[in-house]
Design an enzyme around this catalytic site. Structure first.
Site, PDB file in Angstrom:
ATOM      1  N   LEU A 271       0.791   2.886  10.847  1.00 32.31           N
ATOM      2  CA  LEU A 271       0.646   1.599  11.518  1.00 32.31           C
ATOM      3  C   LEU A 271      -0.498   0.753  10.964  1.00 32.31           C
ATOM      4  CD1 LEU A 271       1.173   2.818  15.188  1.00 32.31           C
ATOM      5  CD2 LEU A 271       2.842   1.709  13.714  1.00 32.31           C
ATOM      6  N   ARG A 272      -1.191   1.240   9.934  1.00 32.39           N
ATOM      7  CA  ARG A 272      -2.316   0.473   9.410  1.00 32.39           C
ATOM      8  C   ARG A 272      -1.851  -0.857   8.818  1.00 32.39           C
ATOM      9  NH1 ARG A 272      -4.629   4.209   6.848  1.00 32.39           N
ATOM     10  NH2 ARG A 272      -6.327   4.633   8.296  1.00 32.39           N
ATOM     11  N   ALA A 273      -0.673  -0.882   8.220  1.00 31.17           N
ATOM     12  CA  ALA A 273      -0.166  -2.129   7.637  1.00 31.17           C
ATOM     13  C   ALA A 273       0.003  -3.200   8.697  1.00 31.17           C
ATOM     14  CB  ALA A 273       1.162  -1.867   6.926  1.00 31.17           C
TER      15      ALA A 273
ATOM     16  N   ASP B 283      -3.464   3.376   1.029  1.00 30.57           N
ATOM     17  CA  ASP B 283      -3.170   2.793   2.334  1.00 30.57           C
ATOM     18  C   ASP B 283      -4.433   2.335   3.046  1.00 30.57           C
ATOM     19  OD1 ASP B 283      -1.408   2.224   4.610  1.00 30.57           O
ATOM     20  OD2 ASP B 283      -2.407   3.920   5.561  1.00 30.57           O
TER      21      ASP B 283
END
Length: 333
Positions: free
Chosen positions: A240-242, A159
Site C-alpha cells: 500500500l505504499r504506492a 518500493d
C-alpha cells in the site's frame, strides 16, 4: 560555498525537475530515485534542489561511509575526558533542512539504504548504540541516483523510494548544443551566470515556498484516494505504499498548481513517478462460472447408481441373430 548550477537553467528534463520540486514541497513523500546512464546531469539536477529549500544545504553521502558516520555515534573525547555520554552528530544531522544526495545508491549495502529510507520517511533519526539513546530531527530531501548497468536495487528497497524518474533517450541536437553552451558559460563565470538566471531562480524558489505554505490546507480526500487505489490495483502493485506516496504527491502537485484540492490532473501527473518502480501486471479477471453440461446420449449422469468404473463402456443393444458362437479350441487328438 561553491555555487550550484541553478535548476531553472537546466535544459529539458521537465519530468525530473517536476518530481524534484514536489519532493522539495513535501519531503515526506520519501525521496526521489533517478535512474539513467552516465552523463545525464543527475548530480547537477540534485544540487539545484538545495536552492529551493530554506536551508539551502547540500550534503553528499560518501560511497564508503560507515553506519556510525551516517547516523552519528558516541563522542569518545567527551566520554573519556569528561566521563559522560555525548552524541556526536553524523551525516543525517548535517543534512537536516537540506538535500541528502546519494550517488550510485545501488552500490550501497542494503542495510544502509534501508536506514536512509527510514529516516527520510519519518524525518527523525533515532540512535541506540554504545549505551547512548538519542533522537534528533533529520528532515531532508533524499535524492538517490543509479545506473542500471552497474546493478539493480532489490524490489523491497525500490518500493521504499517515494518517486522514481527514468532518464532515457538522447537529447535532440539543438538541446545538446544548448546544454553545452550553458555549462560552458557557468564554468567560465559562475556569478555572472547566476545573475543572468536570478529572476527565474527567485520565481521557482518562491513558487515552491508558496506551495509548502498551501500544502497543509489541501485535504487528502476520499475521492482522490479511491481513484488512486483503483489505479494501483489495476497496475498489480504490491503493498500500500504506492497509494500513500501517490496521494501525498498529488496533494503536493495541487499545491504546486496553486489549487485548493486534488484534481484528476494532479493524479495523472504523479502516475509515472509512483508506478515506475512498482507496476507489476494487471490482475487476472475474475473467473466466470461455467454452465453445467447435459450428459451425452446413452451416457448415465455422474453421481447416479449406474455409474460404472473408469473406462467402462456404456451398454448397448445387440440385434437378434447378430450374435454368433465363439470359436472353440480344437480337441486334442
Amino acid at each position: 560555498m561553491q555555487p550550484h548550477f541553478p535548476l531553472a537553467a537546466v535544459v529539458a528534463a521537465d519530468d525530473l525537475k517536476l518530481a524534484l520540486c514536489l519532493a522539495a514541497i513535501d519531503p515526506a513523500i520519501g525521496g526521489v530515485l533517478i535512474e539513467g546512464p552516465r552523463g545525464m546531469a543527475k548530480s547537477t539536477l540534485a544540487r539545484g534542489v538545495a536552492d529551493l529549500l530554506d536551508g539551502g544545504r547540500f550534503v553528499t553521502l560518501p560511497l564508503g561511509a560507515s553506519e556510525e558516520r551516517i547516523v552519528g555515534t558516541l563522542d569518545l573525547d567527551a566520554a573519556l575526558g569528561e566521563g559522560r555520554a555525548r552524541f556526536s552528530p553524523g551525516i543525517l544531522a548535517n543534512a537536516d533542512g537540506g538535500v541528502l544526495y546519494v550517488d550510485e545508491v545501488n552500490l550501497l549495502p542494503d542495510h544502509l539504504v534501508d536506514l536512509l529510507l527510514d529516516v527520510a520517511a519519518s524525518g527523525v533519526n533515532h540512535v541506540e548504540r554504545d549505551g547512548l539513546s538519542h533522537s534528533h530531527p533529520a528532515r531532508f530531501v533524499l535524492i538517490g541516483t543509479m545506473n542500471p548497468e552497474e546493478g539493480e536495487l532489490r524490489p523491497q528497497l525500490l518500493d521504499r523510494f517515494g518517486l522514481k524518474v527514468e532518464l532515457g533517450g538522447t537529447p535532440a541536437p539543438a538541446e545538446r548544443a544548448e546544454i553545452v553552451r550553458r555549462r560552458l558559460a557557468f564554468d567560465a563565470d559562475p556569478q555572472a551566470f547566476l545573475g543572468h538566471w536570478q529572476a527565474e531562480r527567485d520565481a521557482l524558489r518562491q513558487r515552491c515556498a508558496q506551495a509548502r505554505q498551501r500544502l497543509p490546507g489541501i485535504p487528502l480526500d476520499d475521492a482522490a484516494l479511491q481513484a488512486i487505489a483503483e489505479r494501483c490495483y489495476a497496475a498489480g502493485v504490491d503493498g500500500l505504499r504506492a497509494d500513500l506516496v501517490w496521494l501525498r504527491g498529488a496533494r503536493a502537485h495541487a499545491a504546486w498548481r496553486g489549487a485548493e484540492r486534488i484534481e484528476k490532473e494532479d493524479i495523472d501527473a504523479l502516475e509515472p513517478f509512483a508506478l515506475a518502480h512498482r507496476r507489476r501486471h494487471a490482475p487476472p479477471p475474475p473467473a466466470q462460472p461455467h454452465a453445467p453440461q447435459a450428459p451425452a446420449a446413452n451416457q448415465p449422469e455422474q453421481g447416479t447408481q449406474n455409474e460404472g468404473q473408469w473406462g467402462e463402456l456404456p451398454p448397448r443393444a445387440v440385434p437378434a441373430g447378430a450374435a454368433r458362437e465363439l470359436p472353440r479350441w480344437p480337441k486334442k487328438p
